[in-house]
Design an enzyme around this catalytic site. Structure first.
Site, PDB file in Angstrom:
ATOM      1  CG  HIS A 160       3.430 -11.243   2.340  1.00 43.95           C
ATOM      2  ND1 HIS A 160       2.133 -11.273   2.783  1.00 43.95           N
ATOM      3  CD2 HIS A 160       3.593 -10.029   1.722  1.00 43.95           C
ATOM      4  CE1 HIS A 160       1.526 -10.138   2.460  1.00 43.95           C
ATOM      5  NE2 HIS A 160       2.390  -9.368   1.835  1.00 43.95           N
ATOM      6  CG  ASP A 196       1.636  -4.452   4.646  1.00 41.94           C
ATOM      7  OD1 ASP A 196       2.783  -4.004   4.502  1.00 41.94           O
ATOM      8  OD2 ASP A 196       0.916  -4.826   3.690  1.00 41.94           O
ATOM      9  CG  HIS A 198      -0.783  -6.464   0.538  1.00 43.81           C
ATOM     10  ND1 HIS A 198      -0.031  -5.322   0.359  1.00 43.81           N
ATOM     11  CD2 HIS A 198      -1.553  -6.589  -0.573  1.00 43.81           C
ATOM     12  CE1 HIS A 198      -0.321  -4.782  -0.811  1.00 43.81           C
ATOM     13  NE2 HIS A 198      -1.241  -5.528  -1.387  1.00 43.81           N
ATOM     14  CG  ASP A 285       0.931  -1.725   2.018  1.00 44.24           C
ATOM     15  OD1 ASP A 285       0.633  -1.591   3.214  1.00 44.24           O
ATOM     16  OD2 ASP A 285       1.284  -2.812   1.523  1.00 44.24           O
TER      17      ASP A 285
END
Length: 343
Positions: A160, A196, A198, A285
């Site tokens: 991120h 991931d 996200h 995740d």
């Protein structure tokens, strides 16, 4: 498969984050890495090495120098300003405000160099960030020197973090740093596959106008899922980078049949790109019991992911990102690696 891990990540502990209007203990905690480290030994994946020391030059190849220089200053300046506990940003230079002029106070600088209140600092955070960066570069060196694959057990994660901002538990973008490092050490083209839950918004932002690094993301639909403001399918790159950014946003409740089909398509794009090597931003995740995610992958699916990645036949660096179902994160993350090894 050789792994690289540093105990120094444990210094980044006890910090808080802002989530949905509440200050809560950070979901990104030391036990995540500790469970994975133990699982590596349990299954006999291979030797675990300590990272070599690296200067920050490689970080400054993908991040703005002033941003990298700011990170080690955060907590000392936070304390010097009379604050205690977690250093958390609370003001951001959004639309209509100036982002071209850096402020002077530590409170303002935290917002200037971030996009959310999820990348927070305590006393040991900088040393953990630096060690995570060193883990990634040391593992990259193993692949450059001939290993078929290596695992960088990075904590904190990185995907991120953009060229001049932190957020989402991420400070230095370890995968982006490694990709650029490979380019600087002779790789003609590099592919990054981010699995991931996200979206890897920082990785996308860093390479969006480049054609020498293909970025493929499989993730939750940003219309409803963090980081919300990047990750749509129509984001395909710009300038020289047009066509070299690929997003597969998927809705909450996505199961492995749908997710696996997206992985298959993404792998075909990577194969067509003819990269010299592959980086995998390894987030698990996507697991059905993850507390902050909404896909429905099961433990038995993670070795299948590793096996499909192995079919690409590329030298591969796995870089640890997210995954917050702590009881299962180790089994799932290492499951990808054993699936790769056994393919």
């Amino acid at each position: 498969m050789k792994s690289v891990y540093s105990e120094r990540h444990k210094g980044h502990a006890g910090n808080a984050e802002l989530v949905a209007g509440a200050i809560v203990p950070a979901f990104e905690m030391p036990s995540r890495a500790e469970f994975i480290r133990a699982r590596i030994d349990e299954v006999g994946l291979g030797p675990v090495l300590s990272p070599a020391t690296h200067a920050l030059d490689a970080a400054k190849r993908v991040h703005r120098a002033d941003f990298i220089d700011f990170l080690p200053e955060v907590y000392p300046r936070w304390k010097a300003s009379g604050h205690h506990g977690s250093a958390i940003p609370f003001t951001w230079p959004t639309r209509g405000l100036r982002a071209d002029k850096a402020p002077e106070s530590i409170e303002a600088l935290l917002g200037y160099y971030s996009f959310d209140a999820g990348a927070t600092f305590v006393e040991g955070t900088w040393d953990a960030i630096k060690s995570s960066y060193e883990v990634a570069l040391t593992a990259a060196g193993l692949v450059r020197d001939g290993e078929r694959a290596a695992f960088a057990l990075c904590r904190p994660p990185g995907h991120h973090a953009g060229s001049s901002f932190m957020g989402g538990y991420c400070f230095i973008n370890n995968a982006a740093v490694a990709a650029q490092w490979f380019r600087d050490h002779g790789a003609g083209k590099v592919a990054i596959l981010d699995v991931d839950y996200h979206h890897g918004n920082g990785t996308q932002e860093i390479f969006y106008e480049r054609d020498d690094v293909l970025v493929v993301n499989l993730h939750g639909d940003p219309a409803n899922e963090y980081p919300f403001f990047l990750g749509y399918a129509d984001e395909t790159g710009a300038g020289k980078g047009e066509g070299f950014n690929v997003n597969y946003p998927m809705p909450a409740g996505t199961t492995f049949d749908i997710w696996g089909a997206a992985l298959e398509e993404g792998c075909r794009k990577i194969a067509s790109y003819k990269a010299d090597l592959l980086l995998v931003s390894l987030g698990v995740d996507t697991f059905e019991k993850d507390p902050i995610s909404a896909f429905r992958l099961k433990t038995e699916h993670y070795p299948l992911i590793g096996a499909r990645i192995a079919k690409l036949g590329l030298p591969t660096l796995f870089v640890m990102e997210g995954g917050y179902a702590v009881a299962e994160i180790a089994v799932n993350a290492v499951g990808v690696l054993t699936g790769f090894e056994g393919a």
